[in-house]
Motif scaffolding. Structure first.
Motif, PDB file in Angstrom:
ATOM      1  N   THR A  91      58.265 -21.909  62.967  1.00 10.19           N
ATOM      2  CA  THR A  91      57.369 -21.031  63.720  1.00 10.19           C
ATOM      3  C   THR A  91      57.556 -19.614  63.187  1.00 10.19           C
ATOM      4  OG1 THR A  91      56.707 -20.324  65.946  1.00 10.19           O
ATOM      5  CG2 THR A  91      59.061 -20.683  65.593  1.00 10.19           C
ATOM      6  N   GLN A  92      56.438 -18.913  63.006  1.00  7.97           N
ATOM      7  CA  GLN A  92      56.466 -17.600  62.374  1.00  7.97           C
ATOM      8  C   GLN A  92      56.789 -16.510  63.397  1.00  7.97           C
ATOM      9  OE1 GLN A  92      55.447 -16.493  58.862  1.00  7.97           O
ATOM     10  NE2 GLN A  92      56.667 -14.842  59.756  1.00  7.97           N
ATOM     11  N   VAL A  93      57.724 -15.655  63.035  1.00  8.49           N
ATOM     12  CA  VAL A  93      58.038 -14.472  63.840  1.00  8.49           C
ATOM     13  C   VAL A  93      57.789 -13.239  62.962  1.00  8.49           C
ATOM     14  CG1 VAL A  93      59.876 -13.162  64.973  1.00  8.49           C
ATOM     15  CG2 VAL A  93      59.723 -15.649  65.279  1.00  8.49           C
ATOM     16  N   ILE A  94      56.988 -12.328  63.470  1.00  5.79           N
ATOM     17  CA  ILE A  94      56.700 -11.080  62.767  1.00  5.79           C
ATOM     18  C   ILE A  94      57.059  -9.920  63.685  1.00  5.79           C
ATOM     19  CG2 ILE A  94      54.934  -9.650  61.669  1.00  5.79           C
ATOM     20  CD1 ILE A  94      53.369 -12.224  61.091  1.00  5.79           C
ATOM     21  N   VAL A  95      57.942  -9.078  63.193  1.00  9.85           N
ATOM     22  CA  VAL A  95      58.360  -7.903  63.959  1.00  9.85           C
ATOM     23  C   VAL A  95      57.817  -6.679  63.230  1.00  9.85           C
ATOM     24  CG1 VAL A  95      60.258  -6.639  64.995  1.00  9.85           C
ATOM     25  CG2 VAL A  95      60.440  -9.130  64.638  1.00  9.85           C
ATOM     26  N   SER A  96      56.849  -6.049  63.856  1.00 10.66           N
ATOM     27  CA  SER A  96      56.169  -4.943  63.193  1.00 10.66           C
ATOM     28  C   SER A  96      55.485  -4.064  64.221  1.00 10.66           C
ATOM     29  CB  SER A  96      55.136  -5.488  62.205  1.00 10.66           C
ATOM     30  OG  SER A  96      54.387  -4.434  61.626  1.00 10.66           O
ATOM     31  N   SER A  97      55.435  -2.789  63.915  1.00  6.25           N
ATOM     32  CA  SER A  97      54.714  -1.864  64.782  1.00  6.25           C
ATOM     33  C   SER A  97      53.274  -1.690  64.298  1.00  6.25           C
ATOM     34  CB  SER A  97      55.429  -0.512  64.827  1.00  6.25           C
ATOM     35  OG  SER A  97      55.606  -0.011  63.521  1.00  6.25           O
TER      36      SER A  97
END
Length: 124
Positions: free
Chosen positions: A118-124
């Motif tokens: 499962t993809q996790v993207i941490v970005s503002s």
């Protein structure tokens, strides 16, 4: 034997996500469970794991104090609670099971069955 990992998504730095790893057709109680991740262009990395007995939990250094792995036996699910997420946590996250009941965050070689990620993207 089927594992399903879910709960990924896009979150801002400092945010939280909870990734469930559930099993179909068998009980997770007797297996070691590992969470791994792989970022683009990087090698797979062990994040956290729990053994079947006595249920010791291990974390890689970069997530200690921010991630928590725990079992919900009533739901046959293992959760990876991720708090205070950072951009460097961006990756595809996988859960896996070790039929021996042991677990390791050092290597994924011991694991027998892997979920699809499962993809996790941490970005503002």
């Amino acid at each position: 034997v089927q594992l399903v990992a879910s709960g990924g998504g896009l979150v801002q730095p400092g945010g939280s996500l909870r990734l469930p790893c559930s099993a179909s057709g068998f009980s997770l109680d007797y297996y070691g469970i590992g969470w791994f991740r792989q970022a683009p262009g990087k090698a797979r990395e062990g994040v956290s794991c729990v053994n079947s007995s006595p249920g010791n939990v291990y974390y890689t250094d970069s997530v200690k104090g921010r991630f928590t792995l725990y079992r919900d036996r009533s739901k046959n699910t293992v959760y990876l609670q991720m708090n205070n997420l950072k951009p460097e946590d961006t990756a595809v996250y996988y859960c896996a099971i070790d039929a021996s009941g042991h677990c390791s965050v050092e290597s994924g070689e011991e694991y027998d069955v892997w979920g699809p990620g499962t993809q996790v993207i941490v970005s503002s």
